[in-house]
Design a protein around this motif. Structure first.
Motif, PDB file in Angstrom:
ATOM      1  N   ASP A  55      39.363  35.780  33.500  1.00 42.33           N
ATOM      2  CA  ASP A  55      39.259  37.174  33.093  1.00 42.33           C
ATOM      3  C   ASP A  55      38.962  38.019  34.333  1.00 42.33           C
ATOM      4  OD1 ASP A  55      38.681  39.654  32.029  1.00 42.33           O
ATOM      5  OD2 ASP A  55      37.627  38.838  30.304  1.00 42.33           O
ATOM      6  N   ILE A  56      39.908  38.884  34.718  1.00 45.16           N
ATOM      7  CA  ILE A  56      39.748  39.696  35.929  1.00 45.16           C
ATOM      8  C   ILE A  56      39.576  41.165  35.576  1.00 45.16           C
ATOM      9  CG2 ILE A  56      41.056  38.074  37.351  1.00 45.16           C
ATOM     10  CD1 ILE A  56      43.435  40.020  37.120  1.00 45.16           C
ATOM     11  N   THR A  57      39.175  41.427  34.325  1.00 47.96           N
ATOM     12  CA  THR A  57      39.038  42.820  33.881  1.00 47.96           C
ATOM     13  C   THR A  57      38.058  43.586  34.756  1.00 47.96           C
ATOM     14  OG1 THR A  57      39.513  42.131  31.612  1.00 47.96           O
ATOM     15  CG2 THR A  57      38.496  44.298  31.930  1.00 47.96           C
ATOM     16  N   ARG A  58      36.894  43.000  35.005  1.00 45.88           N
ATOM     17  CA  ARG A  58      35.867  43.702  35.770  1.00 45.88           C
ATOM     18  C   ARG A  58      36.323  43.963  37.198  1.00 45.88           C
ATOM     19  NH1 ARG A  58      30.010  41.249  35.244  1.00 45.88           N
ATOM     20  NH2 ARG A  58      30.528  41.884  33.103  1.00 45.88           N
ATOM     21  N   SER A  59      36.916  42.945  37.841  1.00 49.54           N
ATOM     22  CA  SER A  59      37.359  43.135  39.226  1.00 49.54           C
ATOM     23  C   SER A  59      38.506  44.129  39.304  1.00 49.54           C
ATOM     24  CB  SER A  59      37.788  41.797  39.826  1.00 49.54           C
ATOM     25  OG  SER A  59      38.878  41.239  39.108  1.00 49.54           O
ATOM     26  N   ARG A  60      39.380  44.114  38.279  1.00 55.38           N
ATOM     27  CA  ARG A  60      40.495  45.067  38.292  1.00 55.38           C
ATOM     28  C   ARG A  60      39.982  46.494  38.085  1.00 55.38           C
ATOM     29  NH1 ARG A  60      46.034  44.345  37.930  1.00 55.38           N
ATOM     30  NH2 ARG A  60      47.192  46.142  37.151  1.00 55.38           N
ATOM     31  N   ASP A  61      38.989  46.667  37.205  1.00 56.25           N
ATOM     32  CA  ASP A  61      38.403  47.993  37.018  1.00 56.25           C
ATOM     33  C   ASP A  61      37.736  48.473  38.302  1.00 56.25           C
ATOM     34  OD1 ASP A  61      39.261  48.000  34.428  1.00 56.25           O
ATOM     35  OD2 ASP A  61      37.323  47.437  33.560  1.00 56.25           O
ATOM     36  N   THR A  62      37.086  47.540  39.002  1.00 54.50           N
ATOM     37  CA  THR A  62      36.450  47.905  40.269  1.00 54.50           C
ATOM     38  C   THR A  62      37.488  48.339  41.293  1.00 54.50           C
ATOM     39  OG1 THR A  62      34.645  46.334  39.860  1.00 54.50           O
ATOM     40  CG2 THR A  62      34.976  47.058  42.131  1.00 54.50           C
ATOM     41  N   GLU A  63      38.602  47.600  41.356  1.00 50.86           N
ATOM     42  CA  GLU A  63      39.681  47.974  42.276  1.00 50.86           C
ATOM     43  C   GLU A  63      40.243  49.345  41.932  1.00 50.86           C
ATOM     44  OE1 GLU A  63      42.503  44.867  42.005  1.00 50.86           O
ATOM     45  OE2 GLU A  63      41.268  43.381  43.057  1.00 50.86           O
ATOM     46  N   ALA A  64      40.367  49.612  40.618  1.00 51.45           N
ATOM     47  CA  ALA A  64      40.892  50.919  40.198  1.00 51.45           C
ATOM     48  C   ALA A  64      39.941  52.045  40.594  1.00 51.45           C
ATOM     49  CB  ALA A  64      41.118  50.930  38.688  1.00 51.45           C
ATOM     50  N   ARG A  65      38.633  51.780  40.443  1.00 50.83           N
ATOM     51  CA  ARG A  65      37.659  52.798  40.839  1.00 50.83           C
ATOM     52  C   ARG A  65      37.673  53.039  42.348  1.00 50.83           C
ATOM     53  NH1 ARG A  65      34.469  50.251  36.805  1.00 50.83           N
ATOM     54  NH2 ARG A  65      33.429  48.976  38.386  1.00 50.83           N
ATOM     55  N   ILE A  66      37.802  51.941  43.100  1.00 52.84           N
ATOM     56  CA  ILE A  66      37.867  52.086  44.561  1.00 52.84           C
ATOM     57  C   ILE A  66      39.105  52.867  44.971  1.00 52.84           C
ATOM     58  CG2 ILE A  66      38.151  50.807  46.717  1.00 52.84           C
ATOM     59  CD1 ILE A  66      36.423  48.607  45.505  1.00 52.84           C
ATOM     60  N   ALA A  67      40.243  52.544  44.328  1.00 55.00           N
ATOM     61  CA  ALA A  67      41.483  53.264  44.632  1.00 55.00           C
ATOM     62  C   ALA A  67      41.361  54.739  44.270  1.00 55.00           C
ATOM     63  CB  ALA A  67      42.653  52.626  43.875  1.00 55.00           C
ATOM     64  N   TYR A  68      40.673  55.013  43.158  1.00 51.10           N
ATOM     65  CA  TYR A  68      40.493  56.407  42.748  1.00 51.10           C
ATOM     66  C   TYR A  68      39.642  57.160  43.769  1.00 51.10           C
ATOM     67  CZ  TYR A  68      39.025  60.461  40.050  1.00 51.10           C
ATOM     68  OH  TYR A  68      38.775  61.735  39.646  1.00 51.10           O
ATOM     69  N   VAL A  69      38.542  56.519  44.205  1.00 50.69           N
ATOM     70  CA  VAL A  69      37.647  57.179  45.161  1.00 50.69           C
ATOM     71  C   VAL A  69      38.353  57.459  46.474  1.00 50.69           C
ATOM     72  CG1 VAL A  69      35.563  56.834  46.558  1.00 50.69           C
ATOM     73  CG2 VAL A  69      35.547  56.279  44.124  1.00 50.69           C
ATOM     74  N   THR A  70      39.226  56.565  46.889  1.00 53.72           N
ATOM     75  CA  THR A  70      39.901  56.741  48.170  1.00 53.72           C
ATOM     76  C   THR A  70      41.029  57.767  48.105  1.00 53.72           C
ATOM     77  OG1 THR A  70      41.383  54.888  47.675  1.00 53.72           O
ATOM     78  CG2 THR A  70      39.369  54.394  48.909  1.00 53.72           C
ATOM     79  N   GLU A  71      41.474  58.128  46.902  1.00 58.59           N
ATOM     80  CA  GLU A  71      42.622  59.027  46.795  1.00 58.59           C
ATOM     81  C   GLU A  71      42.332  60.327  46.036  1.00 58.59           C
ATOM     82  OE1 GLU A  71      45.792  56.802  45.060  1.00 58.59           O
ATOM     83  OE2 GLU A  71      46.267  55.762  46.943  1.00 58.59           O
TER      84      GLU A  71
END
Length: 360
Positions: A227-243
């Motif tokens: 289950d990579i839901t948490r890590s994928r959500d974290t990646e999405a948040r990081i991508a959002y913060v950077t853009e």
């Protein structure tokens, strides 16, 4: 030692009984019956060798007792060809002992292989149990119909469904429609896949699984899932913060730079036009000083909404920082850009109501 000696003692007793019988028959038989006695002796030797083939010593004892009985019978009966018959018996016994030795060797090898295979299975079972107990991943298996086999507690915990519902249920039903179709295509083509990221929808809950699988001989599949839901959500948040800018949800300066690079490349290579408008709010500092920073943040969010309404979906809007914004519009003329700038100024000149006060 007593257990290993039992077959030898039993074979000696059996061979002794048959040896006495053949001795008595051979010594008292007429010459015309010797062929029949030879066939009987050969049959008794072969059957005994087969029965005791797993124990070469027992087989040898049995054969020697039967052979000795036949030899004594030939000697005491004063039959012709006794010496030749003795030589044939020795050759037959030697051949049978070679067969018994080979059978015993194969018997031992089979037992050793079976023991090693059982030990390997037990080792794999221990490793799998340890893997499922301590790893965040879990094992999955389906039959040829795509039905889920035995499930681990980790599998149950990840889905939130009881084991009796999961086992025998459709594996594809756990996934979102587009993910289920992609997984079904892989399984239909009997392909081995690794780290396939697929979206799940279980009981109204959405998430992401990373799936690896190999086809099995019975037409099903087995593999490992996490289950990579948490890590994928974290990646999405990081991508959002950077853009994106967290206050206004507009693109940030870094994203604007990338868009400008693409627009400039289009202008240089294909002659495409674009306009860049920069917006700087006047007297914004006084809002923070008189009404406080929360009011200033609310004012910036209102400005962002008005800019969105002005530029529409065809333009790119970004906040550069502080009270600075930028608008980039591609495939536009100078006149269209001027009209857009006038529209933005008019929109931003309208009063903004904050805390019951109109701010101009």
């Amino acid at each position: 030692a007593s257990a290993s000696g039992m077959p030898a003692l039993s074979s000696l007793a059996s061979g002794g009984v048959w040896g006495l019988i053949i001795w008595a028959l051979t010594a008292s038989s007429a010459p015309e019956h010797l062929l029949l006695l030879g066939v009987l002796t050969a049959s008794v030797l072969c059957v005994g060798a087969l029965l005791h083939s797993s124990f070469p010593i027992a087989s040898l004892g049995y054969s020697l007792m039967v052979g000795a009985g036949a030899t004594l019978g030939m000697i005491t009966g004063s039959h012709m060809w006794a010496a030749e018959t003795f030589i044939l018996l020795i050759g037959c016994i030697a051949a049978l002992q070679r067969f018994a030795a080979m059978s015993a060797t194969n018997f031992i090898r089979r037992h050793i292989s079976a023991a090693q295979l059982q030990e390997a299975k037990e080792t794999v079972s221990i490793l799998l149990n340890d893997f499922e107990a301590h790893s965040s991943d879990w094992l999955w298996r389906t039959d040829a119909s795509g039905r889920i086999g035995r499930v681990s507690q980790r599998f149950v915990d990840s889905t939130g469904l009881p084991a009796d519902i999961l086992e025998g249920g459709s594996f594809l039903a756990l996934f979102a429609p587009e993910a289920a179709q992609a997984l079904e295509d892989l399984m239909y083509e009997r392909k081995t896949f690794r780290d396939e990221v697929l979206r799940i929808t279980i009981g109204g809950r959405e998430g992401w699984w990373s799936l690896s699988g190999v086809p099995t001989a019975d037409g099903g599949y087995r593999g490992v899932c996490s289950d990579i839901t948490r890590s994928r959500d974290t990646e999405a948040r990081i991508a959002y913060v950077t853009e994106y800018d967290s206050l206004t949800d507009l693109a940030n300066r870094a994203m604007l730079v990338r868009q400008l690079d693409a627009a400039r490349e289009g202008a240089e290579k294909r002659g495409e036009s674009f306009a860049l408008l920069c917006v700087d709010l006047d007297n914004f500092k006084s809002i923070n000083e008189t009404l406080g920073h929360p009011a200033g943040d609310a004012y910036l969010r209102v400005v962002a909404l008005r800019l969105r309404d002005c530029v529409g979906p065809s333009a790119f809007l970004a906040r550069l920082g502080g009270d600075e914004f930028a608008v980039m519009h591609r495939d536009t003329t100078r006149e269209e850009a001027q009209d857009l700038a006038d529209h933005i100024v008019d929109a931003l000149l309208a009063p903004v109501s904050l805390n019951g006060k109109d701010i101009l």
